[in-house]
Every structure is written in C-alpha cells, then in structure tokens.
Motif scaffolding. Structure first.
Motif, PDB file in Angstrom:
ATOM      1  N   LYS A 360      49.878  -8.420  99.710  1.00  0.00           N
ATOM      2  CA  LYS A 360      49.298  -8.357  98.365  1.00  0.00           C
ATOM      3  C   LYS A 360      49.072  -6.909  97.922  1.00  0.00           C
ATOM      4  O   LYS A 360      49.336  -6.566  96.776  1.00  0.00           O
ATOM      5  N   TYR A 374      36.029  -8.368  98.303  1.00  0.00           N
ATOM      6  CA  TYR A 374      35.908  -8.735  96.894  1.00  0.00           C
ATOM      7  C   TYR A 374      37.264  -8.934  96.251  1.00  0.00           C
ATOM      8  O   TYR A 374      37.402  -9.662  95.283  1.00  0.00           O
ATOM      9  N   ARG A 375      38.274  -8.245  96.806  1.00  0.00           N
ATOM     10  CA  ARG A 375      39.602  -8.388  96.210  1.00  0.00           C
ATOM     11  C   ARG A 375      40.309  -9.622  96.744  1.00  0.00           C
ATOM     12  O   ARG A 375      41.050 -10.275  96.026  1.00  0.00           O
ATOM     13  N   GLU A 445      32.327  -1.307  93.978  1.00  0.00           N
ATOM     14  CA  GLU A 445      32.872  -2.274  93.032  1.00  0.00           C
ATOM     15  C   GLU A 445      32.501  -3.692  93.445  1.00  0.00           C
ATOM     16  O   GLU A 445      32.705  -4.086  94.579  1.00  0.00           O
ATOM     17  N   GLN A 447      33.274  -6.493  91.512  1.00  0.00           N
ATOM     18  CA  GLN A 447      34.006  -7.512  90.761  1.00  0.00           C
ATOM     19  C   GLN A 447      34.768  -8.420  91.719  1.00  0.00           C
ATOM     20  O   GLN A 447      35.651  -7.973  92.435  1.00  0.00           O
ATOM     21  N   MET A 448      34.396  -9.676  91.732  1.00  0.00           N
ATOM     22  CA  MET A 448      35.041 -10.612  92.648  1.00  0.00           C
ATOM     23  C   MET A 448      36.288 -11.193  91.991  1.00  0.00           C
ATOM     24  O   MET A 448      36.212 -11.737  90.894  1.00  0.00           O
ATOM     25  N   THR A 449      37.426 -11.027  92.636  1.00  0.00           N
ATOM     26  CA  THR A 449      38.634 -11.681  92.129  1.00  0.00           C
ATOM     27  C   THR A 449      39.187 -12.582  93.210  1.00  0.00           C
ATOM     28  O   THR A 449      38.949 -12.367  94.392  1.00  0.00           O
ATOM     29  N   TRP A 450      39.914 -13.569  92.814  1.00  0.00           N
ATOM     30  CA  TRP A 450      40.483 -14.493  93.789  1.00  0.00           C
ATOM     31  C   TRP A 450      41.739 -13.895  94.408  1.00  0.00           C
ATOM     32  O   TRP A 450      42.346 -12.992  93.842  1.00  0.00           O
ATOM     33  N   ASP A 451      42.120 -14.408  95.574  1.00  0.00           N
ATOM     34  CA  ASP A 451      43.219 -13.805  96.312  1.00  0.00           C
ATOM     35  C   ASP A 451      44.542 -13.857  95.556  1.00  0.00           C
ATOM     36  O   ASP A 451      45.316 -12.925  95.579  1.00  0.00           O
ATOM     37  N   ARG A 452      44.796 -14.971  94.916  1.00  0.00           N
ATOM     38  CA  ARG A 452      46.074 -15.226  94.248  1.00  0.00           C
ATOM     39  C   ARG A 452      47.255 -15.015  95.189  1.00  0.00           C
ATOM     40  O   ARG A 452      48.158 -14.245  94.930  1.00  0.00           O
TER      41      ARG A 452
END
Lengths: 491, 495, 120
Positions: A360, A374-375, A445, A447-452
């Motif tokens: 990724k 978080y990423r 940072e 900001q929580m984002t989903w793995d995708r």
C-alpha cells in the motif's frame, strides 16, 4: 481413503506441470486456479486427518510392495499435523498472492510460473513429512530446495537473485551432507527404510559406531543448514526478506519447519530417542538452538527493514523448535511441534501484514511505520496480534507452545532453558513492541483512514489473526494432535 | 453448589471485557452515549460483584472452573472473602473513576480509545481477584497490565511514551517471572489451584526458592516494591488522573493480592518462617516504606509525589504480609482497602486541580483551597488519613499493622511506621497549608461551594473521601470485619 | 594399514573428492567455481554410494546362468536419481549465475557483495 495423502502430492505435482501449459492461454485465471487447487489440497488433508482420527495411523505402500523392499509412506500424526499446517497456510498465502503478485513480479506469465513453482514446493513439503525412507526424504528435499530457491529468484530484482544463489549453494552443501549421511547408514545397515533401519541400527552402532555417528552429525548439519539452525542460518535473512511476500510467508512459515521435522524424524524414528540421547548430540543441538534464539533476536533488534527483522526473528523461532526436540521429553517435543504450527501462523501473519504495508505505502523501514495504525488500522491490528503472539502473551497461540516448551525443559531437569525461553520472550518484546507502540501512539496525525486493501489480502490476514487468538484460548485439539505425534516419536 | 451464583465471579470478570465490543460500535456514534454506556457497564459490574456477598458470606467460596480452556491448567473462577472484598473495592473505585472520567477525558480527548481499555483493564483486574488458580490469575494479570498500558500512554507526549515503554518492558519481565514461578509450581505440585490447605511447595529447597523469587519479582514488580519500583513514579503520573487513581489505588493491589496468595496459599506461613524468607520480604518492605516516603518529600510535581507515596504505602502492605501474624494480615488487607480509598481520592482531587488550573507544580497551588474548597477539603481528609490521624481509616490500618508487628516480636517496624507517618506528614501537610494559608489574608476569598467542578467530578471525590472517614468511625466496620475473616481463613489454610 | 587403504581406495577417493568439492564451494568467490565445487562434491558422494554396493568380482545384476555374485543394484539406481538431482541443481545454479552476470556484470561473489552495498 488410504490414498488421500499420496493423492495430495500427486495433485500438486500435476498442478505444477499443468499450470505452464494452461497458462499459455492469456486469459487463464492462474490465481483462481491456484487457490482452487490448494483448496482441494486442504480438503484432502482434512479428509485424511478425519480418516486417521477414525481408523488410526497407517503405512502406505505405493504399488503394494511391502517394506523394506517397497517404498513406505507413513501416515502418522506428525504427517497429519504437518499436512494440515502446510495446506491451510498454502490456501491463505495463495489467496493473498492473487492480489500481491502483480506488483512484485510484474506482468506477463511470471505469475503462472510462480504458481507452478509454488505447487512444486507444496508437493515437496507434503512429500517430506510423509516419506518414511531416507532416500525419498532426500529426493523431496531436493525438489523443495530448487522450488524454494526459484520462488526467491523469481522476483526481477538483483538482490533476490543473489540471495537465491546463496540459498542454493548452502542448500546444495546441506544436500550433499545428507546424501553422504544416507550412504554411510546404508553401508552399515543395508536399509533405507526408517523402520527397518531403526531395528538394525543398535547392532550397527555396536560394530561401526563412527559410521553411525558421522552420519548423525551429517544429518544434523545438512538438514540444519536447510532449516536455518544457528549458525547455519546465514542464507535465511537475505532470502526470506528479499523474496516476494507470499514466498516469504511460505518460506519462513513452512519450509524451514519441514526440514526440522525431517531431521527429527530421522533422529527419533531411525536412531530412536534412546540411541540419540546416549550420545551428546541433543546437548549440542540445545546449545546451538539457544545460541540461535538469542542471536536471532539480538540481530532482529538491530534491523531497520521490517521484512529482514521478521526473517531474523525466524532464526530465533526455529531455535525454539529445535530446542523442544532436543529436550527429548514429551512436553518439549509437544512444544516443538506446536510451535511449528503456531509460528507458521503468526510468522505468515506478520509477513503478510508487512507485505500489505509495503503493497500500500511502499514503506519498508521500521522507523517510517510511525502512525501506521491510523493509516492501515486493520493491517496493524493483525500485525499487533502476531507480535503479541510472538512475545508469548497469554491468550495468543505463541504462548501455548512456549509453556509446553517450558514444561519440557523442567521435565528434562534443565530449568535454565525455561529461563532461556522467558528471556527470549523479552527480547522478542524489545523488537516487536516499539513497532506496535509507534504505529498507534505518539503520532501527531490522528486522522483515521481505512486500509482499502484488496479483499484477497485482508481475508488471509483476518483468518490468520483469528486463528492466532482462537488457538491461543482453545488449543485443546491442536495440543492433542501434537501429543499423539510426539508420542509416536518418543516410543 | 451448582447454582447460578457460582457463575457470578465469571460474569463479573467477563462482563466488562465483553462490553468492549458493543462499546466499540457505540462510541463511533456519539460521545455522550459512550460515556453513559461505560458508566452503566462499570455500574453493573459493581452490582454483579456486590451480589456475590450473601453467597460468599454463607458458603465461604463460590466459583466454577473450565479445564478445557488453555490446557493443561484450565481457567477457573472463584471468590472467597478476600477476593470478593478486593473485587468490590476495584469495581467501586472503577465505577467512580469512570463517572469522573466523563468530564476529564471529554476535555482531554481520545475517549474512544480510553474507555474500551478502561473496561478491559477492569475485567483483567477483577479476573485477578476472582480466579481460582494461579494460571488464570496470570492470564488476567497480563490482560490488565497490557490494557492499562494504553491508559498510561493516553496523553501520547514524549514523556508518556517513554514512561509507557518502561512500564511495558518491566511489566513484561514481571509477567515472565510470574510465569516462571507458576510453571515450577505446576511441575512440583501438579496443580496451581488457590484453595485452603493446598500448599504447592512442601519443603524449602533450591527449586522452591527460585519459584519464590520468581513470584516476588512478578508480583513485586506490580506492587512497586524496591528495587522493582522504577517504572511506577514515571508511569502513574503521566496517565490521565482517573487512570492514575486506578493504577495507584487498585491495580497495585493485584500485586499485593498475589503476594498474599503466594505467602499464605502457595508456601504457607510455616514454610516461609522456617526457611527465613520472611526476612527478605521484611527487609524489602522496610526499604520500600522508607524510600517511598523519603523520595516523595523531594518531589515538586503533585502526581509524582502521590506516586512515590504509593510506593511507601505498598511497603506497609508487604510488611503486613511478611509479619505472618493474624493482626499483620488483617492490617494489610484493611490497608489495601484504606489505601485504595485514600489514594484514589488524592489522585482524583489532584486531577481536578490540574484540570482546573493546569498546573502540576505544588508551589503554584498556593491559595487553591479557596478556589476549590470541596476538592481541597476531600484532599485534606484523605491526606490526613494517609498520615494516620485518628479516627480516619488510615489510622486503623496502621494501628493493626503495628499490633501485628508487636505480635511478631518486631517492634522496630512500629518505629518505622511512626517514622513513615511523620514523613507522610512532611510531604502532605505543606500542600494543605499552602492551599489554605499560602496567600495573604485579603486574598482569601471563598468561591461559591460546589460550583468549582461539575457534579460528575466532585461527587466521586467526595464519596471516596467520605469513605475514608466513615470506615474509620462506623461501629460496624464491614471491610475490617471482612479483613479479619480473610486473615483467619488464610492463616487457617496454613495449619 | 597401507594394504587396507589401497583395498578401500574408492572410499578414500570419494572422501577426497567430497572434501575438495566442499572446500571449493566454500572458499572460492567465483560463482562458476562454486558450482564446479558442488559437482565435484556430489561426484564424490556418488562414488561413495556406488562403492557401497560394489562387490569385488561380482557381475552386473542381470540374471544370467553361472554368475557368482551380483553387484548390489540399489545404490546404482539411487545414484541415477542423485545424478538427476545434481544436474538440475547445476542447471538452476548456472541460470542464476547468468542472471547475476546480467545484473552485476561479474561472477565474483566478493565484487557482487561490494556492488550490493547497503541495498535492502
């Protein structure tokens, strides 16, 4: 039903041969086919396990020629345990590979070749664990060696080719020693069949002790090289870290263990625990495995590349398996066998998670992993589960094998090895925890984002993580199989 | 015995752990529901623990076991009066701290991570008190330790991360040592059950001594006994105040509980006395009491001062364990209770001061008593209890401990207790004096009572502070009675 | 002693070949020489194996009338497999060397190590 295990090898061999032919069609879905074949393999292994559970262990004679003239294949609990481990891991790793390989290998037909080699490797691994004569072990070992080296070299990077060559040369050295050892034993006993050899060996030992001892040390060194027993591990970090991620998972998770099993089978079933313990070989292995546990862990602490760190950790973990075997006590061997499975699951999990991060983000440096929680929360959660299991936190599968090893050490009246196991857990924590901590804490940072990630990468990680936790809490069945397997080796 | 009440210890332990799953989904929707949910979970847990009382009182022991989980040890749940008492303290303080957290954590942020781990560590902590064998105890011990790591590093400052790392590694060493001891005990005795009369070691040989040291390191690490206290003064102050209250007030006690079990259920007082290992404990306890109290005086940060004070107080607890007399054990058990109340009050009050004024330095707190009369009132009460002023609960525990020391023929420790009380006075009184008398007369203006904090913050502090007073005054002192019963039962187990 | 050695010459030769091969594989930095060493080592093992089955004065293991003793056919059969394995190993190793030469422009292991440097 008796034919199932042999069909397993035949299936993989046929798939390995068939894939390049089928792959000539550009539209052929090689990945799907590979997963399907491995799925069939898992079903065969499970059916065979079910059969053995129902009717007991048995020997299989291809062509109906009885041993020692014919070839004997043993379907005991060790075989069943390893077959289940190998094929389960194979399915998951192959599912993962369908998403990952295009990035690592580039386009073209490399993928087809890759799967072909992978099946060759699987055929060899499944073969080694059920072969009951030395020469078959040797032949399958060689198939496995070539396939494993090719799985490293297939990635079009110069590092991989270099690592594969190193791996090949050292493996060839090991094979040479194993073959010489087989020759020495054949010379004094006249058998290659392990069962027949076990009966002939005590007498042969009385007449030609040197032949027997030299052969034993050749087996230990030869198979030890292939299994990366310290200090013969030098090829491992390069090969396992530079290989494509599915290969890394399979190589670290399965291949080195199978050679350890082959060694243990020769030691326990050809030599017998009694003869084995009469000479100080177990002590030597204990010393080397302890050295490996510490050296692997200490070297892992110094690594900056995450896959290299995991590879060094494998050197330490294979030490546990040898440690368990060399304690020559029931619980020790149970611990060693359990650790084969537990480590296969957690190290594959860790490699797959690391591979997903590389897939990724392209990040391989451990220090750049800060804030990764978080990423890629799911991947890092899976990684954390694997790491906790590696450290041996109760509730995760790695803990189970460790406490059996600890009991084995106490039963062998060597409490110092309990201390070794505990201390090395601490060393594991020193290199695993900072990664986990920095991934989740102390990063600016938020900001929580989903793995995708593609689902083909997510599913194997989730399954492996779930297995780690479930078997960490309810290891009953696994332990029972390991106990049956160890019982066969000790008698 | 196979009644539904036998499952209470199981449910009390598992309920908060399982509740983290719905909490995980709830907390994404709204912070308000999350807070209420967490409070409800801890409240119900407290209720579950309290429900055990009639059955523990009547039957002595309740519990169930599941040998199939994690063989060969199995997991078992068991509550006797000691375990019940500590579990009740834990659940009560947890509930109050959760109520307090609403505003505090709402201000600090990060509640979505804080609450699940708060509940997980509650489950682990209750598990330690309510298990029937050492292996289960170890499992829950590790759960609690790892979950509370997240509470320690909650603020994620560099100091918090550094302290957290120290905490993590040392906790891990403690856990491994504990595991080492358990494995040896299992190898020697064939089981690691906690049951009266089930002493795991029969003679003081090399192996049992190694196991004893392993247990001492394992539980001593958690208790913060010298020389294993090094993580404590770093880790406790950096945590958010409600978590500090739990860490200092309750979680330290898991180590003390473990030590009680080790001395009285694993080895038995006779073996310990015959082998002379109580001397080791006494020496460590003495050093710990002196060191904790002395170093606390030098601290300028209020939470660090409280943390060092905790080390000294855990020295009292270890002292009571090592005296091997009934009074000593009663005193220890009661002091576990008293200290939980006092130290939680102090940490929550300190947290309220930090929350309100933003300073942690003691010298900047002059005159704070007029701005926050309720908080400082409670702080004063708890601090006086700490010093051991009658009739507060701290006085009672010190009195019984002194009686225990006299029973054991070790009057030196009475002097140590008095000396330490003096030192407690040296580091607590200046805070109080400067809070109320540190400013000029004309600046002493009382703020309107109770407006200083939201009720959800001052009520928990007040309740805890009141308990310090109530359980010192009340004619029927239930915790003291329980402590006496527990001490009798434990000593009876040795005979 | 000498007579015994001479009568067991094939074993002695096998061991000498094994050691020469082993030494070559480990000490030479030229990759081609490593592969050659591998082959010499394996030849030594093959010779050893064949010698185990050799019976002095025995005939080939084909049933013909009047033959006295047979040479044990099993080692020969095994070594046939062994040779196949050895050939495939050699072929694979040579293929890797070709690739390495393409990447690094040398077949010297030390130089490759230098070129590799700190790459991960």
């Amino acid at each position: 039903m008796n034919h199932l295990p042999v069909l397993l090898v035949a299936l993989y061999l046929a798939a390995a041969l068939g894939l390049p032919l089928l792959g000539r069609n550009k539209k052929f879905p090689a990945g799907l086919f590979a997963v399907g074949v491995a799925g069939c393999g898992l079903i065969l292994a499970a059916a065979s396990a079910w059969h053995v559970a129902g009717t007991g262990t048995y020997s299989y004679f291809p062509g109906g020629h009885q041993a020692p003239l014919g070839i004997e294949i043993t379907i005991d609990w060790v075989t069943v345990f390893l077959h289940l481990t190998i094929n389960l891991l194979a399915v998951l790793v192959l599912i993962y590979s369908t998403a990952d390989l295009s990035r690592e290998l580039g386009g073209g037909r490399a993928k087809t070749w890759y799967y072909s080699l992978f099946f060759l490797l699987l055929a060899a691994l499944n073969g080694i664990v059920m072969a009951f004569d030395l020469f078959n072990i040797f032949v399958f070992t060689e198939i496995g060696t070539i396939a494993a080296c090719a799985l490293v070299a297939i990635r079009p990077k110069r590092l991989c080719v270099e690592a594969a060559f190193k791996y090949l040369v050292l493996s060839a050295l090991g094979s040479g020693m194993v073959l010489l050892g087989i020759g020495l034993l054949y010379m004094v006993t006249g058998y290659l069949n392990i069962g027949a050899m076990a009966q002939a060996l005590p007498k042969a030992f009385a007449m030609y002790p040197w032949n027997v001892l030299v052969a034993l040390s050749l087996f230990v060194i030869g198979l030890g090289t292939k299994a990366a027993l310290f200090p013969l591990h030098v090829w491992l970090p390069d090969a396992h870290s530079s290989a494509p991620t599915p290969s890394s998972a399979a190589l670290s998770g399965l291949v080195i263990k199978v050679y350890a099993v082959a060694m243990a089978r020769i030691i326990f079933q050809a030599y017998g625990a009694e003869l084995f313990s009469r000479i100080p070989v177990p002590d030597v292995i204990l010393v080397f495995s302890t050295a490996g546990i510490f050296a692997g862990s200490v070297l892992a602490i110094g690594q900056t590349d995450i896959k290299r760190m995991l590879a060094y950790s494998s050197v330490a973990q294979i030490g546990y398996i040898f440690l368990g075997f060399a304690l020559v006590t029931m619980n020790g061997i149970v611990g060693g066998i359990l650790h084969i499975f537990c480590h296969a699951v957690m190290k594959s999990l860790l490699f797959l998670a690391a591979g997903a991060i590389i897939f990724k983000t392209g990040i391989r440096k451990i220090e750049d992993l800060a804030g990764m929680g978080y990423r890629m929360p799911l991947t890092m959660a899976a990684f954390s589960i694997g790491a906790l299991s590696m450290v041996g936190i109760p509730g995760f599968s790695g803990f189970i094998s460790k406490y059996y090893l600890a009991f084995g050490a106490l039963a062998a009246d060597r409490p110092v090895y309990v201390a070794v196991i505990l201390l090395s857990s601490l060393l594991n924590a020193v290199y695993f925890f900072p990664i986990v901590v920095r991934a989740f804490f102390g990063h600016k940072e938020k900001q929580m984002t989903w793995d995708r990630l593609p689902w083909a990468m997510t599913v194997p990680m989730v399954v492996l993580a779930a297995l780690t936790v479930i078997l960490g809490i309810l290891p009953g069945g696994l332990v029972r199989i390991a106990e049956l397997a160890a019982g066969a080796w000790l008698n | 015995m196979n009644s539904v009440y036998n499952y209470l210890p199981l449910w009390a332990t598992l309920f908060p752990v399982l509740a983290t799953v719905p909490l995980f989904f709830v907390e994404r929707r709204s912070a308000k529901i999350r807070d209420v949910f967490a409070q409800a979970v801890t409240g119900i847990t407290l209720l579950l623990v309290a429900l055990m009382y009639p059955y523990v009182r009547d039957h002595g022991v309740i519990g169930v076991s599941y040998p199939g989980i994690l063989p060969p040890f199995g997991i078992s749940f068991r509550a006797d009066i000691l375990g019940f008492m500590l579990a009740l303290i834990a659940a009560a303080v947890w509930f109050l701290a959760t109520v307090y957290s609403k505003v505090y954590i709402g201000h600090e942020g990060g509640g979505n991570r804080y609450y699940p781990f708060l509940l997980l560590s509650l489950g682990g902590c209750l598990g330690v008190f309510l298990t029937g064998d050492f292996f289960s105890l170890f499992v829950f011990f590790e759960l609690m330790s790892l979950a509370s790591y997240v509470l320690v590093v909650h603020e994620e400052s560099d100091a918090a991360i550094a302290a957290g790392y120290k905490y993590l590694i040392l906790t891990l060493i403690g856990g491994l040592a504990l595991f080492f001891g358990i494995v040896i005990a299992f190898e020697v005795a064939g089981n690691v059950d906690i049951a009266p009369g089930n002493l795991l070691f029969a003679e003081p040989n090399r192996l049992s001594f190694i196991a004893f040291l392993a247990f001492l390191v394992g539980f001593g690490m958690k208790m913060g006994i010298f020389p294993m206290h090094v993580w404590l003064p770093d880790a406790h102050p950096v945590a958010p105040s409600p978590a500090s209250a739990l860490l200092s007030g309750v979680m330290l006690k898991t180590g003390a509980y473990g030590m009680i079990r080790v001395v009285y259920n694993v080895y038995g007082p006779e073996l310990i006395a015959a082998a002379g290992w109580d001397t080791i404990l006494l020496v460590l306890a003495g050093i710990t009491i002196f060191l904790g109290s002395a170093v606390a005086i030098a601290q300028t940060d209020i939470k660090r001062r409280l943390a060092y004070s905790s080390i000294g107080q855990m020295g009292y607890v270890l002292l009571g364990i090592a005296l091997l007399t009934e009074n000593g054990l009663t005193g220890t058990t009661f002091h576990i209770f008293s200290h939980a109340m006092m130290k939680s009050t102090l940490f929550l009050a300190a947290g309220a001061i930090i929350f309100k004024t933003g300073t942690r330095k003691i010298k900047e707190m002059a005159g704070i008593g007029f701005k926050m009369p309720v908080t400082l009132g409670c702080f004063t009460l708890a601090a006086l209890a700490m010093i051991g002023i009658p009739p507060l609960n701290g006085f009672i525990s010190k009195l019984i401990l002194s009686m225990g020391a006299l029973d054991a023929g070790k009057p030196a420790f009475v002097f140590l207790l008095i000396l330490s009380s003096l030192m407690n006075g040296i580091y607590y009184l200046p805070i109080i004096i400067s809070a109320f008398f540190g400013v000029k007369k004309e600046e002493r203006k009382w703020s309107r009572a109770f407006s200083e904090l939201k009720p959800s913050m001052w009520i928990p502090i007040a309740v805890l502070a009141a308990s310090c007073l109530v359980f010192g005054l009340l004619p029927i002192n239930l915790p003291l009675k329980w402590a006496q019963i527990a001490a009798k039962a434990l000593l009876g187990a040795g005979n | 002693m000498i007579a015994k050695l001479i009568s067991n010459m094939h074993f002695l030769t096998a061991m000498v070949l094994f050691l020469i091969g082993f030494h070559t594989m480990l000490t030479h930095s030229n990759l081609i020489k490593k592969v050659m060493g591998m082959n010499i080592m394996e030849t030594g093992i093959f010779l050893f194996f064949i010698s185990v089955g050799y019976v002095r004065g025995g005939s080939s293991p084909i049933a013909v009338p009047g033959a006295e003793g047979y040479i044990n056919p099993l080692p020969s059969a095994l070594i046939l497999t062994g040779i196949v394995v050895s050939v495939s190993l050699t072929a694979f190793a040579l293929a890797l060397i070709v690739k390495l030469y393409n990447y690094y422009g040398t077949v010297d292991a030390d130089k490759i190590m230098q070129l590799r440097g700190g790459e991960e």
